[in-house]
Design a protein around this motif. Structure first.
Motif, PDB file in Angstrom:
ATOM      1  N   GLN A   3       0.844  -1.180   0.000  1.00 10.89           N
ATOM      2  CA  GLN A   3       0.000   0.000   0.000  1.00 10.89           C
ATOM      3  C   GLN A   3       0.887   1.240   0.000  1.00 10.89           C
ATOM      4  O   GLN A   3       1.893   1.297   0.700  1.00 10.89           O
ATOM      5  N   LYS A   4       0.496   2.232  -0.773  1.00  7.16           N
ATOM      6  CA  LYS A   4       1.291   3.448  -0.878  1.00  7.16           C
ATOM      7  C   LYS A   4       1.046   4.369   0.310  1.00  7.16           C
ATOM      8  O   LYS A   4      -0.009   4.342   0.927  1.00  7.16           O
ATOM      9  N   ILE A   5       2.039   5.164   0.584  1.00  8.50           N
ATOM     10  CA  ILE A   5       1.922   6.235   1.571  1.00  8.50           C
ATOM     11  C   ILE A   5       1.148   7.359   0.898  1.00  8.50           C
ATOM     12  O   ILE A   5       1.439   7.729  -0.236  1.00  8.50           O
ATOM     13  N   TYR A   6       0.160   7.891   1.578  1.00  6.25           N
ATOM     14  CA  TYR A   6      -0.591   9.012   1.025  1.00  6.25           C
ATOM     15  C   TYR A   6      -0.329  10.257   1.858  1.00  6.25           C
ATOM     16  O   TYR A   6      -0.543  10.262   3.067  1.00  6.25           O
ATOM     17  N   LEU A   7       0.151  11.307   1.211  1.00  4.03           N
ATOM     18  CA  LEU A   7       0.340  12.604   1.864  1.00  4.03           C
ATOM     19  C   LEU A   7      -0.731  13.546   1.350  1.00  4.03           C
ATOM     20  O   LEU A   7      -0.772  13.855   0.160  1.00  4.03           O
ATOM     21  N   LEU A  54       4.678   6.495  -2.960  1.00  2.00           N
ATOM     22  CA  LEU A  54       4.079   7.750  -2.528  1.00  2.00           C
ATOM     23  C   LEU A  54       2.971   8.224  -3.459  1.00  2.00           C
ATOM     24  O   LEU A  54       3.144   8.271  -4.671  1.00  2.00           O
ATOM     25  N   GLU A  55       1.840   8.546  -2.850  1.00  2.00           N
ATOM     26  CA  GLU A  55       0.781   9.284  -3.527  1.00  2.00           C
ATOM     27  C   GLU A  55       0.603  10.574  -2.740  1.00  2.00           C
ATOM     28  O   GLU A  55       0.717  10.587  -1.522  1.00  2.00           O
ATOM     29  N   THR A  56       0.321  11.637  -3.453  1.00  2.00           N
ATOM     30  CA  THR A  56       0.157  12.927  -2.794  1.00  2.00           C
ATOM     31  C   THR A  56      -0.912  13.736  -3.495  1.00  2.00           C
ATOM     32  O   THR A  56      -1.261  13.465  -4.642  1.00  2.00           O
ATOM     33  N   GLU A  57      -1.408  14.719  -2.793  1.00  2.00           N
ATOM     34  CA  GLU A  57      -2.442  15.602  -3.326  1.00  2.00           C
ATOM     35  C   GLU A  57      -1.947  16.389  -4.530  1.00  2.00           C
ATOM     36  O   GLU A  57      -2.664  16.606  -5.492  1.00  2.00           O
TER      37      GLU A  57
END
Length: 145
Positions: A3-7, A54-57
């Protein structure tokens, strides 16, 4: 796949420490002796690994002044390929837009990116505004004004 880290906020990617201004509040510390550009080929593997976890806004390409980086388009293209659905903003002081109009249009045409202009000097506002209008002219946007 893990699972990716979401920021849930903005992640900045510094492409250079060059700037044509010396703002005392510079987050990139470009007015000090940390001058130079970062080479995509030397950074590519690091960002590839980050894109896997990593996933980010939103992602921001910033510097100093990113428009001073001679290889800014390559940075944009590669970051876009690693994060194809993530919005990308290019953070600029706007003073170099007239030198790279077609590149600015490419960023806009991407459809999921934008140019964020932070005008640091009221004396440059009219010039920067005219450059923005030039970038958006010629069928790019009909009802801009």
């Amino acid at each position: 796949m893990k699972q990716k880290i979401y920021l849930p906020n903005n992640v900045s990617i510094m492409v250079n420490n060059l700037c044509n201004m010396t703002c005392s509040h510079c987050a990139g510390l470009a007015l000090y002796d940390f001058l130079g550009t970062f080479n995509w080929n030397e950074s590519a593997e690091r960002y590839k690994r980050w894109s896997e976890i990593l996933e980010t806004e939103k992602l921001s390409l910033c510097g100093g002044e990113p428009y001073l980086h001679p290889d800014l388009e390559n940075w944009f293209d590669n970051i876009r390929s690693l994060w194809p659905k993530t919005p990308i903003e290019i953070m600029t002081n706007g003073t170099r837009l007239s030198k790279r109009i077609e590149l600015s249009r490419k960023f806009i045409q991407d459809g999921n990116s934008c140019i964020v202009v932070s005008c640091h000097d009221t004396a440059t506002f009219d010039s920067i505004n005219n450059d923005i209008l030039e970038i958006l002219s010629k069928g790019y946007y009909r009802d801009w004004e």
